[in-house]
Design an enzyme around this catalytic site. Structure first.
Site, mmCIF file in Angstrom:
data_model
loop_
_atom_site.group_PDB
_atom_site.id
_atom_site.type_symbol
_atom_site.label_atom_id
_atom_site.label_comp_id
_atom_site.label_asym_id
_atom_site.label_seq_id
_atom_site.Cartn_x
_atom_site.Cartn_y
_atom_site.Cartn_z
ATOM 1 C CE LYS A 22 -6.230 17.957 5.038
ATOM 2 N NZ LYS A 22 -6.848 17.250 3.914
ATOM 3 C CG ASN A 23 -5.097 16.097 0.831
ATOM 4 O OD1 ASN A 23 -5.121 16.108 2.068
ATOM 5 N ND2 ASN A 23 -6.188 16.259 0.095
ATOM 6 N NE ARG A 97 -9.738 8.651 3.955
ATOM 7 C CZ ARG A 97 -10.453 7.553 3.921
ATOM 8 N NH1 ARG A 97 -11.059 7.125 4.999
ATOM 9 N NH2 ARG A 97 -10.592 6.867 2.815
ATOM 10 C CG ASP A 121 -13.309 17.078 6.051
ATOM 11 O OD1 ASP A 121 -13.304 17.538 7.200
ATOM 12 O OD2 ASP A 121 -12.886 17.669 5.067
ATOM 13 C CG ASP A 322 -10.494 17.627 -1.620
ATOM 14 O OD1 ASP A 322 -11.495 16.934 -1.373
ATOM 15 O OD2 ASP A 322 -9.335 17.230 -1.454
ATOM 16 C CG MET A 344 -15.485 11.446 -6.125
ATOM 17 S SD MET A 344 -13.718 11.402 -5.872
ATOM 18 C CE MET A 344 -13.163 11.799 -7.506
HETATM 19 C C1 LIG Z 1 -5.769 12.817 2.802
HETATM 20 C C2 LIG Z 1 -6.182 12.908 1.387
HETATM 21 O O1 LIG Z 1 -5.363 12.833 0.481
HETATM 22 N N1 LIG Z 1 -7.472 13.135 1.167
HETATM 23 C C3 LIG Z 1 -7.979 13.253 -0.187
HETATM 24 C C4 LIG Z 1 -8.121 11.858 -0.769
HETATM 25 O O2 LIG Z 1 -8.959 11.130 0.125
HETATM 26 P P1 LIG Z 1 -9.127 9.557 -0.001
HETATM 27 O O3 LIG Z 1 -7.863 8.950 -0.509
HETATM 28 O O4 LIG Z 1 -9.663 9.152 1.301
HETATM 29 O O5 LIG Z 1 -10.215 9.436 -1.109
HETATM 30 P P2 LIG Z 1 -10.379 8.301 -2.222
HETATM 31 O O6 LIG Z 1 -9.567 8.691 -3.426
HETATM 32 O O7 LIG Z 1 -10.130 6.983 -1.611
HETATM 33 O O8 LIG Z 1 -11.913 8.410 -2.602
HETATM 34 C C5 LIG Z 1 -12.784 9.338 -2.069
HETATM 35 C C6 LIG Z 1 -14.198 8.979 -2.387
HETATM 36 O O9 LIG Z 1 -14.419 9.012 -3.752
HETATM 37 C C7 LIG Z 1 -14.936 7.816 -4.205
HETATM 38 N N2 LIG Z 1 -14.273 7.516 -5.473
HETATM 39 C C8 LIG Z 1 -12.919 7.465 -5.537
HETATM 40 C C9 LIG Z 1 -12.294 7.133 -6.716
HETATM 41 C C10 LIG Z 1 -13.088 6.865 -7.830
HETATM 42 O O10 LIG Z 1 -12.563 6.543 -8.911
HETATM 43 N N3 LIG Z 1 -14.432 6.977 -7.742
HETATM 44 C C11 LIG Z 1 -15.044 7.300 -6.566
HETATM 45 O O11 LIG Z 1 -16.250 7.386 -6.499
HETATM 46 C C12 LIG Z 1 -14.594 6.790 -3.145
HETATM 47 O O12 LIG Z 1 -15.548 5.769 -3.111
HETATM 48 C C13 LIG Z 1 -14.580 7.601 -1.902
HETATM 49 O O13 LIG Z 1 -15.843 7.684 -1.314
HETATM 50 O O14 LIG Z 1 -8.702 11.932 -2.074
HETATM 51 C C14 LIG Z 1 -10.017 12.502 -2.097
HETATM 52 C C15 LIG Z 1 -10.499 12.435 -3.546
HETATM 53 O O15 LIG Z 1 -9.720 13.227 -4.373
HETATM 54 C C16 LIG Z 1 -9.975 13.924 -1.539
HETATM 55 O O16 LIG Z 1 -11.290 14.409 -1.447
HETATM 56 C C17 LIG Z 1 -9.329 13.963 -0.155
HETATM 57 O O17 LIG Z 1 -9.078 15.297 0.228
HETATM 58 C C1 LIG Z 2 -11.419 15.774 2.560
HETATM 59 C C2 LIG Z 2 -10.271 16.337 2.840
HETATM 60 O O1 LIG Z 2 -9.367 15.908 3.741
HETATM 61 P P1 LIG Z 2 -9.295 14.480 4.498
HETATM 62 O O2 LIG Z 2 -9.203 13.461 3.391
HETATM 63 O O3 LIG Z 2 -8.005 14.604 5.250
HETATM 64 O O4 LIG Z 2 -10.504 14.393 5.335
HETATM 65 C C3 LIG Z 2 -9.839 17.584 2.163
HETATM 66 O O5 LIG Z 2 -8.648 17.924 2.262
HETATM 67 O O6 LIG Z 2 -10.675 18.274 1.552
#
Ligand SMILES: CC(=O)N[C@H]1[C@@H](OP(=O)(O)OP(=O)(O)OC[C@H]2O[C@@H](n3ccc(=O)[nH]c3=O)[C@H](O)[C@@H]2O)O[C@H](CO)[C@@H](O)[C@@H]1O
Ligand SMILES: C=C(OP(=O)(O)O)C(=O)O
Length: 437
Positions: A22-23, A97, A121, A322, A344
């Site tokens: 998915k991602n 997202r 989510d 995840d 996170m």
């Molecule tokens: C559509 C998609 O691809 N979704 C994935 C993507 O979401 P997404 O790209 O939205 O998530 P981010 O990598 O931006 O970060 C997710 C959360 O982790 C925190 N954060 C991030 C990086 C870091 O070094 N430290 C930290 O604390 C951020 O503040 C945020 O709250 O990556 C996440 C983290 O693997 C996964 O849970 C999601 O499933």
């Molecule tokens: C958090 C997830 O998805 P999304 O970033 O699309 O909400 C996930 O795949 O676990």
């Protein structure tokens, strides 16, 4: 809203093939906007989030030609950027997202990209600052309408210009977005503290096959030499590592003998070893994972000094957040104790209440940490009715229900369908008693 009815306590047996990731698919589908030529994508999962993104691309004017199941050819040669300013887009763009990643390609190729606050989510704060700071670094003008949570970026006259940037966090979708903008910027961009998970590597490989010049792929320092334009390509999406982890957890907790086919071992990182720490036997058989029936349960390994095992998430190559909900549910039947630390996201552990209702021994220390005291199958979980709060809590509750004695009901299964393809059908094929109502 749909429900699953599950009769648990029955060991499963057989082979299961993971869907396309998915991602990864969310990134790859957005990248089709970067060229007017044809892009053929294979192994696309047939799940709600991906289908919503495909519909959105269609509404933007991207031509969509369906080949065999899982394969689609896209052509973004007549994109209607005006659609971004319609009321319909405000609704549609915020439904998942992954749609945030249309902004980078649109900005790079058409000079503007807009997006309503994206969905996904509800698992805690999900900021977008990294994305927009990256675009601003490339020269884009940024605006944000607080009233309707609408974000917009526009490129300056003459387009985006490459620069050196240090991301404030290794955001997965943020890195993808910035890379997709930088590939068409003038000059060289370096992105340090870039996310580097396999799906991002896949995106970079795809972009390079379209004519981009990205080096450092797989590391946290990407160097992108901007090019004038990109061409078409064919790309295959990797198997979904989160689904693979889900099936490992399912096998252990239901004492089932399961083979997970074609998992792409080299892209699983710490996933197999993390489940092994819970005492689960995972055998590598070619590119498959074989899990024997854990008839006598599984025992948690303590740290070398005997201290309690902690499983925590971290940006890749750390353990993915995840899969923590799945590790948590599997730990409820292990022999031994585990501290789960979800660093996170701050609202992803609240579903443990439902597991506690089912008889699991869990102490939620704070929103980020839970101690699980495993039952070692001495007391089976009790069937119950529950609602799925997010995609990974949803699959965890489903695994709990398949392990519990009696009939459980899971409501709000759209959350599960968001990320798992035909899950009921595929589980029935290995002997699960699950029906959709
Ligand atoms: C559509 C998609 O691809 N979704 C994935 C993507 O979401 P997404 O790209 O939205 O998530 P981010 O990598 O931006 O970060 C997710 C959360 O982790 C925190 N954060 C991030 C990086 C870091 O070094 N430290 C930290 O604390 C951020 O503040 C945020 O709250 O990556 C996440 C983290 O693997 C996964 O849970 C999601 O499933
Ligand atoms: C958090 C997830 O998805 P999304 O970033 O699309 O909400 C996930 O795949 O676990």
């Amino acid at each position: 809203m749909g429900i699953f009815k599950i009769e648990g306590g029955i060991p499963l047996k057989g082979e299961i093939t993971p869907q396309g990731a998915k991602n990864e698919a969310l990134q790859i589908l957005c990248a089709v906007l970067l060229t007017g030529e044809k892009v053929r994508i294979n192994n696309i999962p047939d799940i709600i989030d991906i289908n919503k993104l495909i519909t959105l691309l269609g509404n933007l004017g991207v031509k969509i030609q369906r080949n065999e199941p899982g394969s689609i050819t896209f052509q973004a040669d007549e994109v209607n950027v005006g659609y971004l300013e319609t009321e319909a887009f405000k609704k549609e763009g915020g439904a998942l997202r992954g749609s945030i990643m249309i902004v980078g390609p649109l900005l790079a190729r058409f000079g503007r990209g807009y997006i309503p606050k994206p969905g996904g989510d509800k698992i805690g704060r999900r900021r977008l600052d990294t994305h927009f700071e990256g675009f601003i670094n490339l020269g884009a003008k940024f605006r944000y309408n607080r009233e309707d949570h609408f974000y917009g970026v526009e490129s300056p006259e003459g387009g985006l210009t490459g620069t050196d940037m240090l991301l404030d966090e290794a955001s997965v979708t943020g890195t993808a977005n910035i890379v997709m903008a930088a590939v068409l910027a003038k000059g060289v961009t370096t992105v340090y503290n870039a996310a580097c998970e396999p799906y991002l590597q896949q995106l970079c490989k795809m972009l390079n096959s379209m004519g981009a010049k990205i080096t450092g792929v797989g590391s946290n320092l990407l160097t992108i030499e901007g090019v004038e334009s990109l061409g078409g390509c064919e790309h295959r999406i990797l198997p979904d590592m989160i689904e693979i982890g889900s099936w490992i957890g399912l096998a252990a907790m239901t004492k089932s003998e399961i083979t997970i086919k074609n998992v792409s071992w080299e892209n699983l990182g710490l996933i197999p070893n993390t489940f092994r720490k819970l005492g689960i036997t995972i055998e590598k058989r070619g590119d498959d994972i074989y899990i024997p029936a854990h008839t006598n349960g599984y025992e948690v390994k303590t740290d070398i000094d005997g201290s309690i095992l902690t499983i925590a998430d971290a940006p890749w190559p750390g353990f993915t957040p995840d899969l923590l909900s799945i590790v948590l549910v599997v730990a409820t039947q292990a022999k031994g104790d585990v501290l789960i630390h979800q660093k996170m996201f701050e609202s992803r552990l609240f579903f443990v209440d439902k597991l506690i209702d089912m008889g699991a021994k869990i102490m939620l220390c704070d929103p980020h940490r839970a101690v699980v005291m495993g039952h070692n199958f001495e007391s089976q979980l009790k069937a119950t009715t529950m609602s799925s709060p997010d995609i990974r809590a949803g699959i965890s509750l489903l695994i709990a229900a398949l392990s519990a004695k009696g009939t459980s009901t899971i409501q709000n299964i759209e959350q599960i369908d968001r990320g798992y393809e035909r899950i009921d059908e595929r589980l029935r094929a290995i002997g699960a008693k699950i029906v959709r109502a």
